[in-house]
Design a protein around this motif. Structure first.
Motif, PDB file in Angstrom:
ATOM      1  N   TYR A  53      46.364  42.525  41.883  1.00  0.00           N
ATOM      2  CA  TYR A  53      46.576  42.175  43.287  1.00  0.00           C
ATOM      3  C   TYR A  53      45.251  41.685  43.849  1.00  0.00           C
ATOM      4  O   TYR A  53      44.212  42.292  43.614  1.00  0.00           O
ATOM      5  N   ILE A  54      45.321  40.577  44.577  1.00  0.00           N
ATOM      6  CA  ILE A  54      44.097  39.975  45.098  1.00  0.00           C
ATOM      7  C   ILE A  54      44.364  39.392  46.489  1.00  0.00           C
ATOM      8  O   ILE A  54      45.466  38.912  46.766  1.00  0.00           O
ATOM      9  N   GLU A  55      43.348  39.466  47.332  1.00  0.00           N
ATOM     10  CA  GLU A  55      43.471  38.918  48.679  1.00  0.00           C
ATOM     11  C   GLU A  55      42.826  37.538  48.713  1.00  0.00           C
ATOM     12  O   GLU A  55      41.702  37.355  48.243  1.00  0.00           O
ATOM     13  N   ALA A  56      43.570  36.567  49.261  1.00  0.00           N
ATOM     14  CA  ALA A  56      43.088  35.190  49.358  1.00  0.00           C
ATOM     15  C   ALA A  56      43.887  34.461  50.437  1.00  0.00           C
ATOM     16  O   ALA A  56      44.904  34.958  50.909  1.00  0.00           O
ATOM     17  N   ASP A  57      43.424  33.267  50.788  1.00  0.00           N
ATOM     18  CA  ASP A  57      44.114  32.462  51.800  1.00  0.00           C
ATOM     19  C   ASP A  57      45.211  31.593  51.212  1.00  0.00           C
ATOM     20  O   ASP A  57      46.129  31.179  51.923  1.00  0.00           O
ATOM     21  N   LEU A 116      43.767  46.717  44.917  1.00  0.00           N
ATOM     22  CA  LEU A 116      43.329  45.395  45.334  1.00  0.00           C
ATOM     23  C   LEU A 116      42.059  45.022  44.589  1.00  0.00           C
ATOM     24  O   LEU A 116      41.063  45.752  44.591  1.00  0.00           O
ATOM     25  N   GLU A 117      42.112  43.898  43.884  1.00  0.00           N
ATOM     26  CA  GLU A 117      40.981  43.396  43.092  1.00  0.00           C
ATOM     27  C   GLU A 117      39.925  42.820  44.012  1.00  0.00           C
ATOM     28  O   GLU A 117      40.232  42.096  44.956  1.00  0.00           O
ATOM     29  N   THR A 118      38.668  43.126  43.749  1.00  0.00           N
ATOM     30  CA  THR A 118      37.575  42.528  44.520  1.00  0.00           C
ATOM     31  C   THR A 118      36.873  41.503  43.630  1.00  0.00           C
ATOM     32  O   THR A 118      36.450  41.821  42.530  1.00  0.00           O
ATOM     33  N   LYS A 135      50.170  38.810  44.206  1.00  0.00           N
ATOM     34  CA  LYS A 135      50.329  39.499  42.929  1.00  0.00           C
ATOM     35  C   LYS A 135      50.229  38.433  41.846  1.00  0.00           C
ATOM     36  O   LYS A 135      50.950  37.442  41.869  1.00  0.00           O
ATOM     37  N   VAL A 136      49.318  38.646  40.899  1.00  0.00           N
ATOM     38  CA  VAL A 136      49.083  37.688  39.825  1.00  0.00           C
ATOM     39  C   VAL A 136      49.600  38.286  38.518  1.00  0.00           C
ATOM     40  O   VAL A 136      49.169  39.364  38.115  1.00  0.00           O
TER      41      VAL A 136
END
Length: 69
Positions: free
Chosen positions: A24-28, A66-68, A4-5
């Motif tokens: 919201y973004i998916e990352a490592d 979820l942001e792409t 969450k940013v």
């Protein structure tokens, strides 16, 4: 992992609580989150990793998308 940013839309203005937004973004890693958002002119205030019960709670929110990148 999903992050969450918390950010302001402009890095040139003084942060104001009422203008704070989130995505919201998916990352490592948090570093990868910053790299993915580097082309946007965001003033990133906080990056929070979400997992377990906290992630499930956030998913129930209408704002969860979820942001792409």
């Amino acid at each position: 992992m999903i992050y969450k940013v918390i950010y302001q839309t402009s890095s040139y203005e003084v942060p104001v609580r009422e203008r704070t937004q989130s995505l919201y973004i998916e990352a490592d890693s948090q570093k990868e989150v910053r790299q993915k958002l580097s082309d946007r002119n965001y003033n990133i205030e906080f990056i929070q990793p979400l997992d377990g019960a906290h992630l499930e709670y956030e998913k129930q929110s209408e704002a969860f998308q979820l942001e792409t990148v």
